[in-house]
Design a protein around this motif. Structure first.
Motif, mmCIF file in Angstrom:
data_model
loop_
_atom_site.group_PDB
_atom_site.id
_atom_site.type_symbol
_atom_site.label_atom_id
_atom_site.label_comp_id
_atom_site.label_asym_id
_atom_site.label_seq_id
_atom_site.Cartn_x
_atom_site.Cartn_y
_atom_site.Cartn_z
ATOM 1 N N ALA A 1 0.828 -1.213 0.000
ATOM 2 C CA ALA A 1 0.000 0.000 0.000
ATOM 3 C C ALA A 1 0.857 1.257 0.000
ATOM 4 O O ALA A 1 0.416 2.306 -0.478
ATOM 5 C CB ALA A 1 -0.931 -0.010 1.212
ATOM 6 N N THR A 2 2.070 1.174 0.517
ATOM 7 C CA THR A 2 2.945 2.349 0.564
ATOM 8 C C THR A 2 3.334 2.802 -0.835
ATOM 9 O O THR A 2 3.302 4.005 -1.147
ATOM 10 C CB THR A 2 4.208 2.038 1.394
ATOM 11 O OG1 THR A 2 3.806 1.647 2.721
ATOM 12 C CG2 THR A 2 5.123 3.246 1.472
ATOM 13 N N ASP A 3 3.710 1.861 -1.698
ATOM 14 C CA ASP A 3 4.140 2.197 -3.061
ATOM 15 C C ASP A 3 3.095 1.852 -4.117
ATOM 16 O O ASP A 3 3.374 2.001 -5.311
ATOM 17 C CB ASP A 3 5.453 1.472 -3.387
ATOM 18 C CG ASP A 3 6.638 2.057 -2.632
ATOM 19 O OD1 ASP A 3 6.511 3.172 -2.103
ATOM 20 O OD2 ASP A 3 7.683 1.374 -2.557
ATOM 21 N N ASN A 4 1.916 1.381 -3.697
ATOM 22 C CA ASN A 4 0.840 0.997 -4.618
ATOM 23 C C ASN A 4 1.334 -0.010 -5.653
ATOM 24 O O ASN A 4 1.273 0.203 -6.863
ATOM 25 C CB ASN A 4 0.255 2.232 -5.320
ATOM 26 C CG ASN A 4 -1.047 1.917 -6.060
ATOM 27 O OD1 ASN A 4 -1.784 1.013 -5.674
ATOM 28 N ND2 ASN A 4 -1.324 2.644 -7.133
ATOM 29 N N ILE A 5 1.820 -1.165 -5.137
ATOM 30 C CA ILE A 5 2.326 -2.239 -6.000
ATOM 31 C C ILE A 5 1.581 -3.522 -5.672
ATOM 32 O O ILE A 5 1.489 -3.928 -4.511
ATOM 33 C CB ILE A 5 3.842 -2.456 -5.804
ATOM 34 C CG1 ILE A 5 4.613 -1.167 -6.073
ATOM 35 C CG2 ILE A 5 4.341 -3.582 -6.706
ATOM 36 C CD1 ILE A 5 6.085 -1.263 -5.723
ATOM 37 N N LEU A 6 1.070 -4.160 -6.702
ATOM 38 C CA LEU A 6 0.391 -5.445 -6.570
ATOM 39 C C LEU A 6 1.396 -6.534 -6.928
ATOM 40 O O LEU A 6 2.034 -6.472 -7.981
ATOM 41 C CB LEU A 6 -0.797 -5.483 -7.517
ATOM 42 C CG LEU A 6 -1.840 -6.588 -7.331
ATOM 43 C CD1 LEU A 6 -2.485 -6.501 -5.960
ATOM 44 C CD2 LEU A 6 -2.895 -6.482 -8.429
ATOM 45 N N ILE A 7 1.533 -7.530 -6.050
ATOM 46 C CA ILE A 7 2.604 -8.520 -6.186
ATOM 47 C C ILE A 7 2.012 -9.919 -6.208
ATOM 48 O O ILE A 7 1.222 -10.284 -5.330
ATOM 49 C CB ILE A 7 3.612 -8.398 -5.025
ATOM 50 C CG1 ILE A 7 4.191 -6.972 -4.980
ATOM 51 C CG2 ILE A 7 4.710 -9.439 -5.147
ATOM 52 C CD1 ILE A 7 4.863 -6.632 -3.674
ATOM 53 N N GLU A 8 2.414 -10.705 -7.191
ATOM 54 C CA GLU A 8 1.993 -12.106 -7.295
ATOM 55 C C GLU A 8 3.222 -12.996 -7.179
ATOM 56 O O GLU A 8 4.230 -12.788 -7.874
ATOM 57 C CB GLU A 8 1.293 -12.364 -8.628
ATOM 58 C CG GLU A 8 0.850 -13.795 -8.861
ATOM 59 C CD GLU A 8 -0.254 -14.229 -7.910
ATOM 60 O OE1 GLU A 8 -0.406 -15.453 -7.704
ATOM 61 O OE2 GLU A 8 -0.970 -13.346 -7.374
ATOM 62 N N ALA A 9 3.167 -13.980 -6.280
ATOM 63 C CA ALA A 9 4.299 -14.873 -6.039
ATOM 64 C C ALA A 9 4.138 -16.183 -6.793
ATOM 65 O O ALA A 9 3.024 -16.701 -6.927
ATOM 66 C CB ALA A 9 4.443 -15.152 -4.548
#
Length: 263
Positions: free
Chosen positions: A188-196
């Motif tokens: 939420a800090t950098d507005n990044i969606l991450i998929e592992a």
């Protein structure tokens, strides 16, 4: 006559049950591949014009069934499609019939089978043990990849929080759908969606990109997207991530910190 056996049907991808809408949601016929509106499924759909009544029976013991009553298809939305595994574990599209009891006194709520009318997007804690599995075969490989993904997510979440980042997940239920989608991580800090992904194969990276594209369209403001991987992928796959059509980047552990393909 329709038969349901929730205790055994799950192994073939049949998830039947009462919904909060007062209908019994009954999975169509077909154990392999996408279900089609043919044969038994077509007979259910056309039962009114064929002047056939629908009677539903539920298995209670070996060789013993309970008559749940007479049903008819809901007049407004008789059926819909959703995703479920087939007998071999591959994800396919299944037909779900909405059976409304003819006897209005019949009522029982076992599972919340009612699709939402508008899209729901909400934050949930990363620690919640919800996963969206994309099973492609019944071997041990998907389970091993699941464990690797969970370890990657846990370690990277800890790293981001040590850097002062606010880290959550997104729970998304698209309008008209039953099952929620869960993102792996949302910075939420950098507005990044991450998929592992637990492997750096082309198949895994393609899948991650597809999932990120699916999730991102529901999130505002539009987030950047990144793939969390166990090691550096080969250059052609990095090029795929960096392409104008994808505009993503890869992240992987490097000692006590993390490297990225955009460095």
């Amino acid at each position: 006559m329709l038969f349901t056996d929730p205790s055994r049907g799950h192994q073939h991808g049949y998830f039947d049950g009462w919904g909060a809408d007062g209908c019994y949601h009954y999975c169509g016929q077909g154990q392999y591949g996408d279900q089609e509106m043919i044969r038994g499924n077509l007979a259910i759909l056309n039962h009114m014009e064929d002047q056939r009544s629908l009677h539903l029976f539920r298995s209670t013991a070996r060789g013993v069934v309970e008559h749940l009553g007479q049903f008819t298809l809901d007049s407004e939305r008789p059926w819909y499609t959703t995703d479920a595994p087939d007998t071999d574990g591959e994800i396919r599209s299944v037909i779900m019939f909405r059976l409304r009891p003819v006897d209005s006194t019949t009522s029982e709520v076992e599972l919340p089978f009612t699709p939402v009318t508008s899209t729901v997007v909400e934050d949930v804690e990363v620690e919640q043990n919800n996963v969206e599995r994309m099973v492609v075969n019944p071997s041990s490989a998907p389970r091993l990849a699941d464990r690797r993904e969970a370890q990657l997510v846990t370690a990277y979440r800890r790293y981001l929080r040590s850097q002062g980042h606010e880290v959550r997940r997104k729970r998304i239920i698209p309008a008209g759908e039953l099952k929620p989608l869960f993102t792996d991580l949302y910075d939420a800090t950098d507005n990044i969606l991450i998929e592992a992904k637990g492997t750096v194969t082309r198949e895994a990276i393609r899948m991650a990109i597809g999932q990120l594209f699916d999730y991102r369209r529901y999130i505002a403001p539009r987030p950047d997207i990144a793939l969390l991987l166990p090691s550096r992928p080969r250059q052609d796959l990095i090029n795929l991530c960096h392409s104008d059509e994808v505009a993503a980047y890869a992240i992987w552990p490097k000692g006590d910190v993390y490297a990225t393909s955009r460095d």
